[in-house]
Design an enzyme around this catalytic site. Structure first.
Site, mmCIF file in Angstrom:
data_model
loop_
_atom_site.group_PDB
_atom_site.id
_atom_site.type_symbol
_atom_site.label_atom_id
_atom_site.label_comp_id
_atom_site.label_asym_id
_atom_site.label_seq_id
_atom_site.Cartn_x
_atom_site.Cartn_y
_atom_site.Cartn_z
ATOM 1 N N ASP A 206 -30.209 -5.375 -21.693
ATOM 2 C CA ASP A 206 -29.644 -6.413 -20.843
ATOM 3 C C ASP A 206 -30.595 -6.803 -19.716
ATOM 4 O O ASP A 206 -30.265 -6.731 -18.536
ATOM 5 C CB ASP A 206 -28.303 -5.933 -20.275
ATOM 6 C CG ASP A 206 -27.566 -7.048 -19.544
ATOM 7 O OD1 ASP A 206 -27.748 -8.215 -19.920
ATOM 8 O OD2 ASP A 206 -26.830 -6.739 -18.582
ATOM 9 N N GLU A 448 -29.434 4.895 -22.847
ATOM 10 C CA GLU A 448 -28.289 4.483 -23.652
ATOM 11 C C GLU A 448 -28.629 4.300 -25.134
ATOM 12 O O GLU A 448 -28.294 3.270 -25.729
ATOM 13 C CB GLU A 448 -27.661 3.210 -23.075
ATOM 14 C CG GLU A 448 -27.049 3.401 -21.706
ATOM 15 C CD GLU A 448 -26.257 2.185 -21.217
ATOM 16 O OE1 GLU A 448 -26.274 1.149 -21.915
ATOM 17 O OE2 GLU A 448 -25.638 2.277 -20.159
ATOM 18 N N TYR A 501 -18.965 2.521 -16.595
ATOM 19 C CA TYR A 501 -18.572 1.312 -15.879
ATOM 20 C C TYR A 501 -17.059 1.143 -15.959
ATOM 21 O O TYR A 501 -16.550 0.182 -16.525
ATOM 22 C CB TYR A 501 -19.300 0.094 -16.455
ATOM 23 C CG TYR A 501 -20.772 0.075 -16.130
ATOM 24 C CD1 TYR A 501 -21.232 -0.485 -14.943
ATOM 25 C CD2 TYR A 501 -21.706 0.625 -17.003
ATOM 26 C CE1 TYR A 501 -22.585 -0.505 -14.628
ATOM 27 C CE2 TYR A 501 -23.062 0.618 -16.695
ATOM 28 C CZ TYR A 501 -23.489 0.052 -15.512
ATOM 29 O OH TYR A 501 -24.822 0.041 -15.199
ATOM 30 N N GLU A 537 -25.732 5.513 -13.737
ATOM 31 C CA GLU A 537 -25.417 4.101 -13.537
ATOM 32 C C GLU A 537 -23.926 3.972 -13.267
ATOM 33 O O GLU A 537 -23.108 4.651 -13.897
ATOM 34 C CB GLU A 537 -25.770 3.239 -14.760
ATOM 35 C CG GLU A 537 -27.231 3.011 -15.022
ATOM 36 C CD GLU A 537 -27.463 2.057 -16.201
ATOM 37 O OE1 GLU A 537 -26.558 1.228 -16.491
ATOM 38 O OE2 GLU A 537 -28.524 2.152 -16.836
#
Length: 649
Positions: A206, A448, A501, A537
């Site tokens: 991303d 990831e 997240y 994160e």
């Protein structure tokens, strides 16, 4: 806490210190010394994109044989920079394929006439695959977009009465299933919807795949007999420092080496001879992280002088050295034997117009913001950053998790032997370049990946074992978003780095579920693996100036409230086994265009122009409070984050 684990780690480091040189060939940072000269080639280069259907016209016509302008129109392109956002040419914004750079470099007369001098061309970053010619002669190729490579061009520039040389660099930003990061070229064959030959590049990461010459291209010299590499490891024995060194020399087998260690005042505190040894530093000043000591980031200077028998000084190089130790227990991350808590950020090399191009003005702004924030650390997400950035971290005490470009490894095809071979090579290049930086305390081999896939166990076991063999003095990790009971790579890491997240990519808008989900995450990971954990994160997007109360997604209030919910759990678990928190992200950054992104990723606590959002002030208050708690633990005076001088003591 297991003292056995600490002692085993220390014993391994002592056994192998100075021997972490399973690496052939040095990668010393090019700097001017009494025996070395440096010429930077920053500025405007001639540039041309190969817009042919197969992108191979430049090779078919051999554009490197004559000046680039003779093959058609060229553009002026600044180096360093990404080429994507510099021009008004729409085809360059998302261009995939070969682009060509060229520069005429004027050479000092002594470089072309003194055959006792070695002339080296160094490209600090060319994304992704690069081929290099000098005066039409092929001199180098390199795969990988974020690490340097070199070519000895002495014979080419000393072969006749030359005053300049023409440097041509062809760069291809195409990503495949076996590159780092991986990608795929997708051909759109429906002629009712797409022109003939139409293709796009798909990736699983991303951030925008900026391309070009992102860092400086330099020419530098050494004597023909020269210091090729220096490896330094350090340890502490009570109040004394130990500096282990290993030096390799090229050009002769008959040489003498003198090594001196100087303190910050220029006083010689230890000296030795020979290509390997140990320097004993009485009452050593240790390298401490920012805000953890009244004198953080203390750096010695290791001076290496090489002579040949009965001759003058042949080569001279100075390496900054920070004396510090790193260790990991079942629940702590230790620097110099003291518990260290990462409170910092993830970053990107990304900014308006310049893309990923290195810019000193931007770098210094970022470091001033980091110190204003009270951040003591960051991860080089998701690729190695410019070495100048690591040098500043050494000087300021900003701790680094050094990550390779292993982002977007999600398909089974990217776990095969071809991918693994390249990944191992990239880790060798990364360790070779960054092994001497005291700020680098841990290697990260991926971000990831699909680590629950069956091949992932062997892949990461091999990769982490190899990295530890290259450098047994630092822990190794990768950053996961897999489930605690499905991650096949987690058994091999030293620290669990987990991304989550909550209330952003699921349970949209429901802030009330964060604390339960985060607490459950930590407890399951620790129960399964008994290793320290970093929340590597977390975050939410916020569009500057968008306010909603009660908080709604994309408002500054929602970003702040989400972080506060995370902090509540982090404050509980950092007393047990959580050893760090790294916000995603330091600043907004560019991504591919999708309906989910409003001109890039807006999870920054600063805008892309480095202006603070509400969350930046929340983080600043928190990080300075955490720093004060650490200093209190070490019986140091309290520090203030108020006023105009937040980083003085």
């Amino acid at each position: 806490m297991s003292p056995k684990r600490v002692s085993c780690w220390a014993a391994l480091g002592l056994l192998l210190c100075g021997c972490a040189l399973a690496l052939q060939g040095g990668m010393l940072f090019p700097r001017e010394t009494p025996s070395r000269e440096l010429k930077a080639l920053d500025g405007l280069w001639s540039f041309r994109a190969d817009l042919s259907d197969n992108r191979l016209l430049g090779f078919e016509q051999q554009w490197y044989r004559r000046p680039l302008r003779e093959w058609g129109p060229t553009l002026d392109m600044p180096v360093p920079s990404s080429f994507n956002d510099i021009t008004q040419e729409p085809e360059l914004r998302n261009f995939i394929g070969w682009v060509w750079y060229e520069r005429e470099a004027t050479l000092p007369q002594r470089w072309t006439q003194d055959t006792r001098m070695r002339v080296v061309l160094r490209i600090n970053s060319a994304h992704y695959y690069a081929v290099v010619w000098v005066n039409g002669i092929h001199v180098a190729e390199h795969e990988g977009g974020h690490l340097p490579f070199e070519a000895d061009i002495s014979k080419l520039v000393q072969s006749g009465p030359l005053s300049s040389c023409r440097i041509t660099i062809a760069i291809n930003n195409t990503l495949t299933l076996h590159t780092l990061p991986p990608g795929m070229i997708i051909y759109k064959t429906d002629t009712a919807m797409y022109p003939n030959g139409y293709f796009v590049q798909e990736t699983s990461f991303d951030f925008f795949n900026y391309a070009g010459l992102h860092r400086s291209v330099v020419l530098y010299t050494t004597p023909t007999t020269y210091i090729d590499d220096i490896t330094v490891t350090t340890d502490v024995d009570q109040e004394n420092g130990l500096v282990n060194y290993q030096i390799s020399v090229q050009g002769t087998e008959h040489f003498e080496l003198e090594v001196r260690l100087l303190d910050e005042e220029g006083k010689v505190v230890a000296q030795g001879t020979g290509d390997q040894g140990q320097l004993w530093v009485p009452s050593a000043h240790l390298w401490w992280p920012y805000l953890m000591h009244e004198h953080p980031a203390y750096l010695y200077s290791l001076e290496v002088r090489m002579t040949v028998p009965a001759g003058p000084v042949s080569d001279f190089y100075t390496l900054p050295v920070g004396i510090r130790t790193v260790a990991v227990t079942e629940s702590k991350f230790l620097i110099n034997g003291k518990a260290f808590y990462f409170h910092g950020v993830n970053k990107h090399e990304d900014a308006d117009i310049r893309g990923k191009g290195f810019d000193w003005t931007l770098v210094m702004k970022d470091f001033n913001l980091l110190r204003w924030l009270g951040a003591n650390s960051f991860r080089t997400s998701h690729y190695p950053y410019a070495e100048e950035i690591l040098q500043l971290c050494d000087r300021y005490g900003i701790v680094i998790i050094d990550e390779c470009p292993g982002v977007g490894i999600v398909l089974p095809q990217s776990f095969g032997n071809e991918s693994l071979r390249h990944h191992l090579e990239v880790m060798e290049e990364l360790v070779r370049r960054d092994k001497n930086h005291p700020a680098v305390v841990m290697w990260s081999v991926a971000n990831e990946p699909s680590s629950a896939l069956k091949p992932a166990g062997y892949y990461f076991k091999t990769l982490i074992t190899h990295t530890k063999a290259l450098d047994p003095t630092r822990p190794v990790t990768f950053v996961t978003n897999a489930k605690y009971d499905a991650d096949l790579g987690a058994p091999y890491v030293d620290v669990i780095c987990v991304n989550s997240y909550y209330s952003w990519y699921h349970d949209y808008g429901h802030l009330e579920v964060i604390q339960l989900q985060l607490k459950t995450q930590f407890e399951k990971w620790y129960k399964t693996h008994q290793k320290p954990i970093i929340q590597s994160e977390y975050g939410a997007e916020a569009i500057t100036g968008f306010h909603q109360d009660p908080p709604l997604m994309f408002s500054e209030e929602y970003q702040k409230a989400l972080l506060e919910n995370y902090h509540s759990v982090l404050d509980q678990k950092r007393k047990e086994y959580v050893v760090g928190e790294l916000i995603w992200n330091f600043a907004d950054f560019m991504t591919n265009q999708t309906p989910l992104r409003v001109i890039g990723n807006r999870k920054g606590i600063f805008t892309r122009q480095r202006q603070p959002k509400t969350a930046a002030f929340l983080l600043r208050e928190r990080y300075w409070r955490l720093a004060n708690e650490t200093r209190y633990h070490h019986s140091l005076p309290k520090i203030q984050c108020l006023g105009t001088r937040p980083f003085t003591f």
